[in-house]
Design a protein around this motif. Structure first.
Motif, PDB file in Angstrom:
ATOM      1  N   MET A 125      18.428   7.295   0.527  1.00  0.00           N
ATOM      2  CA  MET A 125      17.518   7.127  -0.609  1.00  0.00           C
ATOM      3  C   MET A 125      17.490   5.668  -1.039  1.00  0.00           C
ATOM      4  SD  MET A 125      15.370   9.013  -1.721  1.00  0.00           S
ATOM      5  CE  MET A 125      14.617   8.296  -3.161  1.00  0.00           C
ATOM      6  N   LEU A 126      18.699   5.185  -1.392  1.00  0.00           N
ATOM      7  CA  LEU A 126      18.815   3.811  -1.876  1.00  0.00           C
ATOM      8  C   LEU A 126      18.339   2.849  -0.798  1.00  0.00           C
ATOM      9  CD1 LEU A 126      19.800   2.017  -4.211  1.00  0.00           C
ATOM     10  CD2 LEU A 126      21.947   1.787  -2.973  1.00  0.00           C
ATOM     11  N   LYS A 127      18.741   3.171   0.424  1.00  0.00           N
ATOM     12  CA  LYS A 127      18.382   2.308   1.543  1.00  0.00           C
ATOM     13  C   LYS A 127      16.859   2.227   1.695  1.00  0.00           C
ATOM     14  CE  LYS A 127      20.534   1.532   6.003  1.00  0.00           C
ATOM     15  NZ  LYS A 127      21.151   2.237   7.135  1.00  0.00           N
ATOM     16  N   ALA A 128      16.238   3.404   1.617  1.00  0.00           N
ATOM     17  CA  ALA A 128      14.778   3.449   1.749  1.00  0.00           C
ATOM     18  C   ALA A 128      14.126   2.635   0.651  1.00  0.00           C
ATOM     19  CB  ALA A 128      14.301   4.898   1.694  1.00  0.00           C
ATOM     20  N   ARG A 129      14.665   2.779  -0.579  1.00  0.00           N
ATOM     21  CA  ARG A 129      14.055   2.066  -1.691  1.00  0.00           C
ATOM     22  C   ARG A 129      14.240   0.551  -1.534  1.00  0.00           C
ATOM     23  NH1 ARG A 129      15.755   4.192  -7.344  1.00  0.00           N
ATOM     24  NH2 ARG A 129      15.080   6.170  -6.423  1.00  0.00           N
ATOM     25  N   LEU A 130      15.424   0.182  -1.076  1.00  0.00           N
ATOM     26  CA  LEU A 130      15.682  -1.251  -0.857  1.00  0.00           C
ATOM     27  C   LEU A 130      14.735  -1.822   0.186  1.00  0.00           C
ATOM     28  CD1 LEU A 130      19.556  -1.706  -1.005  1.00  0.00           C
ATOM     29  CD2 LEU A 130      17.812  -2.694  -2.502  1.00  0.00           C
ATOM     30  N   THR A 131      14.548  -1.061   1.261  1.00  0.00           N
ATOM     31  CA  THR A 131      13.642  -1.518   2.319  1.00  0.00           C
ATOM     32  C   THR A 131      12.242  -1.725   1.757  1.00  0.00           C
ATOM     33  OG1 THR A 131      14.871  -0.029   3.736  1.00  0.00           O
ATOM     34  CG2 THR A 131      12.889  -1.019   4.675  1.00  0.00           C
ATOM     35  N   LYS A 132      11.830  -0.762   0.954  1.00  0.00           N
ATOM     36  CA  LYS A 132      10.505  -0.828   0.362  1.00  0.00           C
ATOM     37  C   LYS A 132      10.384  -2.057  -0.533  1.00  0.00           C
ATOM     38  CE  LYS A 132       7.392   2.801  -1.209  1.00  0.00           C
ATOM     39  NZ  LYS A 132       7.360   4.101  -1.886  1.00  0.00           N
ATOM     40  N   MET A 133      11.409  -2.262  -1.351  1.00  0.00           N
ATOM     41  CA  MET A 133      11.388  -3.407  -2.270  1.00  0.00           C
ATOM     42  C   MET A 133      11.333  -4.712  -1.503  1.00  0.00           C
ATOM     43  SD  MET A 133      13.928  -2.446  -5.404  1.00  0.00           S
ATOM     44  CE  MET A 133      14.405  -4.159  -5.669  1.00  0.00           C
ATOM     45  N   TRP A 134      12.113  -4.727  -0.432  1.00  0.00           N
ATOM     46  CA  TRP A 134      12.162  -5.930   0.402  1.00  0.00           C
ATOM     47  C   TRP A 134      10.778  -6.220   0.985  1.00  0.00           C
ATOM     48  CZ3 TRP A 134      11.968  -5.877   5.983  1.00  0.00           C
ATOM     49  CH2 TRP A 134      12.199  -7.121   6.546  1.00  0.00           C
ATOM     50  N   ALA A 135      10.109  -5.133   1.452  1.00  0.00           N
ATOM     51  CA  ALA A 135       8.772  -5.301   2.029  1.00  0.00           C
ATOM     52  C   ALA A 135       7.787  -5.801   0.977  1.00  0.00           C
ATOM     53  CB  ALA A 135       8.296  -3.969   2.613  1.00  0.00           C
ATOM     54  N   TYR A 136       7.837  -5.176  -0.208  1.00  0.00           N
ATOM     55  CA  TYR A 136       6.933  -5.607  -1.272  1.00  0.00           C
ATOM     56  C   TYR A 136       7.189  -7.052  -1.683  1.00  0.00           C
ATOM     57  CZ  TYR A 136       4.831  -1.052  -2.171  1.00  0.00           C
ATOM     58  OH  TYR A 136       4.115   0.109  -2.050  1.00  0.00           O
ATOM     59  N   ALA A 137       8.471  -7.390  -1.810  1.00  0.00           N
ATOM     60  CA  ALA A 137       8.817  -8.745  -2.240  1.00  0.00           C
ATOM     61  C   ALA A 137       8.306  -9.759  -1.237  1.00  0.00           C
ATOM     62  CB  ALA A 137      10.335  -8.866  -2.398  1.00  0.00           C
ATOM     63  N   GLY A 138       8.501  -9.444   0.048  1.00  0.00           N
ATOM     64  CA  GLY A 138       8.041 -10.351   1.096  1.00  0.00           C
ATOM     65  C   GLY A 138       6.539 -10.530   1.028  1.00  0.00           C
ATOM     66  N   MET A 139       5.837  -9.409   0.879  1.00  0.00           N
ATOM     67  CA  MET A 139       4.392  -9.469   0.832  1.00  0.00           C
ATOM     68  C   MET A 139       3.936 -10.274  -0.380  1.00  0.00           C
ATOM     69  SD  MET A 139       1.868  -6.204   0.941  1.00  0.00           S
ATOM     70  CE  MET A 139       1.905  -5.983  -0.827  1.00  0.00           C
ATOM     71  N   GLY A 140       4.572  -9.998  -1.522  1.00  0.00           N
ATOM     72  CA  GLY A 140       4.218 -10.709  -2.750  1.00  0.00           C
ATOM     73  C   GLY A 140       4.430 -12.200  -2.610  1.00  0.00           C
ATOM     74  N   LEU A 141       5.551 -12.561  -2.013  1.00  0.00           N
ATOM     75  CA  LEU A 141       5.876 -13.976  -1.853  1.00  0.00           C
ATOM     76  C   LEU A 141       4.821 -14.680  -0.991  1.00  0.00           C
ATOM     77  CD1 LEU A 141       8.099 -16.067  -2.502  1.00  0.00           C
ATOM     78  CD2 LEU A 141       9.039 -15.581  -0.232  1.00  0.00           C
ATOM     79  N   VAL A 142       4.517 -14.063   0.149  1.00  0.00           N
ATOM     80  CA  VAL A 142       3.543 -14.666   1.060  1.00  0.00           C
ATOM     81  C   VAL A 142       2.184 -14.808   0.375  1.00  0.00           C
ATOM     82  CG1 VAL A 142       2.219 -14.303   3.175  1.00  0.00           C
ATOM     83  CG2 VAL A 142       4.682 -13.878   3.146  1.00  0.00           C
ATOM     84  N   LEU A 143       1.763 -13.715  -0.252  1.00  0.00           N
ATOM     85  CA  LEU A 143       0.476 -13.718  -0.938  1.00  0.00           C
ATOM     86  C   LEU A 143       0.468 -14.802  -2.014  1.00  0.00           C
ATOM     87  CD1 LEU A 143      -1.723 -11.710  -0.187  1.00  0.00           C
ATOM     88  CD2 LEU A 143      -1.324 -10.582  -2.382  1.00  0.00           C
ATOM     89  N   GLY A 144       1.575 -14.858  -2.769  1.00  0.00           N
ATOM     90  CA  GLY A 144       1.682 -15.837  -3.845  1.00  0.00           C
ATOM     91  C   GLY A 144       1.555 -17.246  -3.317  1.00  0.00           C
ATOM     92  N   ILE A 145       2.263 -17.535  -2.222  1.00  0.00           N
ATOM     93  CA  ILE A 145       2.226 -18.883  -1.658  1.00  0.00           C
ATOM     94  C   ILE A 145       0.808 -19.232  -1.229  1.00  0.00           C
ATOM     95  CG2 ILE A 145       2.985 -20.288   0.282  1.00  0.00           C
ATOM     96  CD1 ILE A 145       5.652 -18.831   0.178  1.00  0.00           C
ATOM     97  N   VAL A 146       0.165 -18.300  -0.531  1.00  0.00           N
ATOM     98  CA  VAL A 146      -1.191 -18.570  -0.039  1.00  0.00           C
ATOM     99  C   VAL A 146      -2.134 -18.860  -1.208  1.00  0.00           C
ATOM    100  CG1 VAL A 146      -3.206 -17.549   1.084  1.00  0.00           C
ATOM    101  CG2 VAL A 146      -0.929 -17.256   2.087  1.00  0.00           C
ATOM    102  N   ILE A 147      -2.080 -17.983  -2.214  1.00  0.00           N
ATOM    103  CA  ILE A 147      -2.970 -18.166  -3.363  1.00  0.00           C
ATOM    104  C   ILE A 147      -2.666 -19.484  -4.062  1.00  0.00           C
ATOM    105  CG2 ILE A 147      -3.584 -17.265  -5.637  1.00  0.00           C
ATOM    106  CD1 ILE A 147      -3.212 -14.465  -4.493  1.00  0.00           C
ATOM    107  N   PHE A 148      -1.371 -19.791  -4.201  1.00  0.00           N
ATOM    108  CA  PHE A 148      -0.980 -21.037  -4.848  1.00  0.00           C
ATOM    109  C   PHE A 148      -1.543 -22.239  -4.088  1.00  0.00           C
ATOM    110  CE2 PHE A 148       2.017 -24.594  -5.389  1.00  0.00           C
ATOM    111  CZ  PHE A 148       1.848 -24.795  -6.757  1.00  0.00           C
ATOM    112  N   ILE A 149      -1.398 -22.230  -2.773  1.00  0.00           N
ATOM    113  CA  ILE A 149      -1.906 -23.356  -1.970  1.00  0.00           C
ATOM    114  C   ILE A 149      -3.397 -23.534  -2.194  1.00  0.00           C
ATOM    115  CG2 ILE A 149      -2.379 -24.144   0.385  1.00  0.00           C
ATOM    116  CD1 ILE A 149       0.235 -22.903   1.253  1.00  0.00           C
TER     117      ILE A 149
END
Ligand SMILES: Nc1ncnc2c1ncn2[C@@H]1O[C@H](COP(=O)(O)OP(=O)(O)O)[C@@H](O)[C@H]1O
Ligand SMILES: [Mg+2]
Lengths: 249, 275
Positions: free
Chosen positions: B1-25
């Motif tokens: 359960m926890l593992k699945a949630r962590l994986t999900k969070m990690w995926a979202y965080a990564g996506m958010g970061l990339v998106l954020g950087i692109v938009i910022f640029i």
């Protein structure tokens, strides 16, 4: 009875995997021959050997001899062979252009360019499949707008535009409703006056209704072939009996 | 359960970061560059004590267009031909794998090496001189595998029964390719060419030895050197503070062109055909 097509020990391979094992059979002229058997037994592969479509595929090949009339099909150019043996596939696949262009696609390839001649071919073959009355007003309409059954009849008409001797149909009705299937069955009964017909079908009742001769295949082998009445009424092999009584398939 | 949630969070965080950087640029460049953009900037040649400090980037825009279009023609034709060969003509998967390996190798060559090659082979050995054609040849090699991969993918997505139907009518491969396959994927091909063009337009290394120059007029033929947007941008930044504003303006124009082209490519790629 004159046999137009004879297969002698035809084996087919996809890479190293064998899909047909020494199949021998024959097809009588101007009759309907049905090929039945459980899925994966090699029916489509058999058709693709007959018109040599298999050798156009990557890593696929076949051995053995197939005679069209007296001539070994290996001595006939692939394109010429396929012109003489037409084929219609399971899912209706009209080309994504107009009905008329579908009908003139192959004649144009064969060098027919006069508008009059192209019109004649299109009308004649559409009439043969009973489609002409339904689409005569909209020959310029996209073929994709037709109903499934009409699309399949268009594909049959299109296969006839090059005047083949044999017409092969690979489960032509499996994607269609009962009414469209019935129209196609009636049409095939009419077409056999002009053409030799080979039909692969999943529908045993259909084979029984329309086929003069039936071939039963199982696991890459032809188990039994003969007049339809005999195959259905008095099968000789255990596998055939089992299949017909619905034990597998 | 926890593992699945962590994986999900990690995926979202990564996506958010990339998106954020692109938009910022994008925001950063557009904010900094918008001030420099006016008709003069778009339609005049660079001037000033420090070149580019005043005036505009018109020759660089036209130069980039010339480099890009030539590269798309030079790279696109063999790319489409290769894709057709692999999908329709080559009958042995072993041979197909060799071609794919070669294409991957080409895709992996650093673009500066392509520039060096074009320089030593075309500019020097064949003596065509520093010119658009030499640069575009290097760019073409660079974008060829990129276009090929996209075209090949779209050719493979053509319903097999439609192609088989054509063969089953006794029509040759050639006829089938030209009358069914290529028209069927026309929009994907256009979209692949546009994206390949964007890729070429942004590349500087293949230009620097071969045909890109710091200053010239609008090119009249393919046999003369020309200015290009990315090279101009590089020089503007290298010259330091006086021309930095113009650098952002240039970046703005490039990003705008690439954004619009991408939008066009997506639009073309999506629109379903022949309905
Ligand atoms: N293109 C292919 N590549 C590899 N194996 C295939 C291919 N087409 C069919 N086969 C295999 O060959 C066998 C016969 O297939 P097929 O002739 O399509 O059977 P059927 O038409 O009777 O359902 C099956 O086991 C199938 O998995
Ligand atoms: Mg099948």
């Amino acid at each position: 009875m004159e046999m137009i097509l004879r297969l002698e020990k035809v084996s087919a391979y996809y890479g190293k995997k064998s899909a047909l094992k020494e199949v021998s059979m024959s097809v009588p002229k101007k009759q309907i021959t049905a090929i039945i058997g459980p899925s994966g037994c090699g029916k489509s592969t058999l058709l693709r050997c007959i018109n040599s479509l298999l050798s156009e595929e990557k890593d696929a090949s076949y051995t053995g001899d197939i005679f069209l009339g007296e001539k070994n099909t290996r001595d006939i150019e692939g394109d010429e062979l396929r012109r003489r043996i037409g084929m219609v596939f399971q899912t209706p696949s009209p080309f994504p252009f107009s009905v008329y262009k579908n009908m003139t696609y192959a004649p144009k390839y064969n060098g027919v360019h006069s508008k009059k001649e192209l019109d004649r071919i299109a009308v004649e073959k559409l009439k043969m499949t009973g489609l002409f009355d339904e689409v005569s007003a909209e020959l310029d309409k996209s073929a994709l707008k037709l109903s499934g059954g009409q699309q399949q009849r268009l594909c049959i008409a299109r296969a006839l535009t090059v005047d083949p001797e044999i017409l092969m149909l690979d489960e032509p009705c499996s994607a269609l409703d009962i009414k469209s299937s019935a129209i196609i069955e009636k049409m095939l009964a009419e077409l056999k006056k002009t053409y030799t017909i080979i039909i692969v079908t999943h529908n045993l009742a259909q084979a029984k209704r329309i086929a003069d001769r039936t071939v039963f295949m199982y696991d890459g082998h032809v188990i039994e072939e003969g007049p339809t009445d005999e195959i259905f009424g008095n099968p000789k092999k255990e596998e055939t009996k089992d299949f017909l009584s619905g034990v597998f398939g | 359960m926890l593992k699945a949630r962590l994986t999900k969070m990690w995926a979202y965080a990564g996506m958010g970061l990339v998106l954020g950087i692109v938009i910022f640029i994008f925001i950063y460049i557009f904010a900094k560059g918008a001030g420099s953009i006016d008709l003069e900037f778009l339609l005049e040649s660079p001037r000033g004590a420090v070149l580019g400090m005043e005036g505009g980037i018109f020759p660089a825009i036209m130069g980039s267009l010339a480099f890009t279009l030539t590269a798309v023609v030079l790279g696109g034709i063999p790319a489409v031909a290769t894709a057709v060969y692999i999908v329709f003509i080559c009958k042995r998967s072993s041979f197909e794998n060799i071609i794919r390996g070669v294409l991957q190798c080409i895709a992996g060559i650093p673009s500066i090496v392509l520039g060096l090659f074009a320089y030593s082979f075309l500019v020097r050995d064949l003596a065509i001189g520093r010119c658009i054609l030499a640069s575009s040849a290097a760019l073409a090699v660079m974008i060829m595998p990129f276009i090929e991969a996209r075209v090949e993918k779209s050719l493979r997505e053509i319903p097999q029964q439609m192609l088989s139907s054509s063969y089953a009518l006794g029509c040759s491969r050639g006829y089938t390719v030209f009358h069914i396959a290529l028209p069927y994927v026309r929009q994907e091909i256009i979209s692949a060419l546009i994206l390949g063009g964007c890729f070429a337009m942004g590349a500087t290394p293949p230009l620097i030895f071969t045909g890109g120059v710091a200053f010239s007029g609008v090119p009249q033929t393919l046999l003369e050197p020309a200015m290009a947007l990315p090279l101009h941008l590089y020089l503007l930044v290298a010259q330091g503070t006086p021309s930095l504003g113009a650098a952002y303006g240039t970046a703005f124009v490039m990003m705008a062109v690439i954004l619009i082209s991408n939008a066009l490519a997506t639009f073309y790629g999506r629109r379903r055909r022949w309905k």
